[in-house]
Design an enzyme around this catalytic site. Structure first.
Site, PDB file in Angstrom:
ATOM      1  N   GLY A  94      -5.918 -24.888  16.224  1.00  0.00           N
ATOM      2  CA  GLY A  94      -4.491 -24.572  16.250  1.00  0.00           C
ATOM      3  C   GLY A  94      -3.808 -25.133  17.482  1.00  0.00           C
ATOM      4  O   GLY A  94      -2.953 -24.488  18.089  1.00  0.00           O
ATOM      5  N   GLY A 106       2.362 -23.341  19.853  1.00  0.00           N
ATOM      6  CA  GLY A 106       2.141 -22.036  20.443  1.00  0.00           C
ATOM      7  C   GLY A 106       1.118 -22.029  21.558  1.00  0.00           C
ATOM      8  O   GLY A 106       1.081 -22.904  22.426  1.00  0.00           O
ATOM      9  N   SER A 116      -6.748  -9.787  20.263  1.00  0.00           N
ATOM     10  CA  SER A 116      -5.391  -9.280  20.452  1.00  0.00           C
ATOM     11  C   SER A 116      -5.466  -7.836  20.900  1.00  0.00           C
ATOM     12  O   SER A 116      -6.426  -7.113  20.567  1.00  0.00           O
ATOM     13  CB  SER A 116      -4.607  -9.366  19.132  1.00  0.00           C
ATOM     14  N   TYR A 167      -4.478  -7.262   9.966  1.00  0.00           N
ATOM     15  CA  TYR A 167      -4.460  -8.091  11.179  1.00  0.00           C
ATOM     16  C   TYR A 167      -5.347  -7.464  12.253  1.00  0.00           C
ATOM     17  O   TYR A 167      -6.145  -8.152  12.905  1.00  0.00           O
ATOM     18  CB  TYR A 167      -3.034  -8.240  11.696  1.00  0.00           C
TER      19      TYR A 167
END
Length: 292
Positions: free
Chosen positions: A21, A25, A138, A164
């Protein structure tokens, strides 16, 4: 002690890093800092055309490879194309709070992209990794519960935020379990985890609900920048004396922002019995056995 910044990244000349990725970001901020420090970076991205444009802007020793974490065939093809040693693998790519969807292999999309795709990628690259693996979790891993009896929401009600949370708890448990297995096998490799706190990125714009607008406002008011959000990842990826098994996040209030420091995690993330069962299930689902 002074706060850790990109100025503290040791020279990275001669080192190769794979970042998933990497063209937007946190992944882009991570890639840019590594390139500036002299690293050779392989940008693992779904859209190679967009990745190529970013690579051209970055300059330095940057290459681009196609990787769709929502398709294990793509993961295998990418891994097969890496024909050189990799000092560091950064498992960065992710999705957050999206509507229920399935990967090409039938996995719940958030679990498939955030966790199972990276589990497979790491296992397939492990014989070429020479230093460490960094996996992004996270603060919302604390919302998660590993649904060993229905990992992919094949039955029952789907709730995007608990899904998530499960995916990010799985990422953190994977990082811990990988380090446990490295240590037990006598490997010199290290496994780290990191989380960015609340960083303003395009991750917060894909829920297809009013939450997108709310988070868009919060991004402008309270979030730190993507560059600051990438600091825990960069610290975990480059600090030479950092022990394996560390979890790095922002040191400010609520771990929302601030300079990177070692942080704690939920009791669930340290449940070795669940970690072991999740690992075995992940090997079965992905078809990727680990040598450790």
């Amino acid at each position: 002690m002074a706060a850790w910044t990109t100025d503290d990244i040791p020279p990275q000349q001669g080192r190769t890093v794979v970042v998933t990725g990497a063209n937007s970001g946190l992944g882009l901020a991570t890639t840019r800092a590594l390139v500036d420090a002299g690293a050779r970076v392989l940008m693992a991205v779904r859209d190679v055309e967009a990745g190529g444009r970013v690579a051209a802007e970055l300059g330095g020793a940057v290459t681009v490879g196609r990787l769709d974490l929502a398709d294990l065939t793509s993961v295998r093809e990418f891994a097969a194309g890496v024909d050189h040693p990799v000092d560091v693998l950064v498992n960065n790519a992710g999705l957050m709070g999206i509507p229920k969807a399935r990967t090409a292999d039938g996995f719940e999309m958030q679990l498939g992209v955030n966790y199972l795709g990276h589990f497979a990628l790491t296992g397939l690259l492990l014989d070429r990794i020479t230093d460490r693996v960094v996996t992004l979790s996270s603060g919302l891993h604390r919302l998660g519960r590993i649904r060993l009896d229905d990992l992919n929401y094949d039955s029952g009600r789907y709730e995007r935020w608990t899904a998530y949370g499960q995916s990010k708890l799985a990422c953190l448990m994977f990082a811990y379990e990988l380090e446990y297995r490295f240590t037990g096998s006598g490997s010199r490799l290290r496994s780290m985890a990191a989380h960015p706190g609340y960083a303003a990125t395009n991750l917060q714009s894909r829920t297809e609900t009013v939450a997108d607008a709310v988070m868009g406002v919060l991004n402008k008011v309270i979030a730190q920048s993507g560059e600051d959000g990438a600091l825990p990842t960069l610290h975990a990826a480059t600090a030479p004396d950092l022990p394996g098994g560390m979890y790095i996040g922002p040191g400010g209030p609520g771990e929302m922002w601030g300079a990177p420091v070692p942080v704690g995690s939920s009791a669930a993330s340290h449940d070795r019995a669940v970690r072991r069962r999740l690992w075995d299930l992940s090997e079965d689902l992905t078809g990727v056995p680990y040598p450790v």
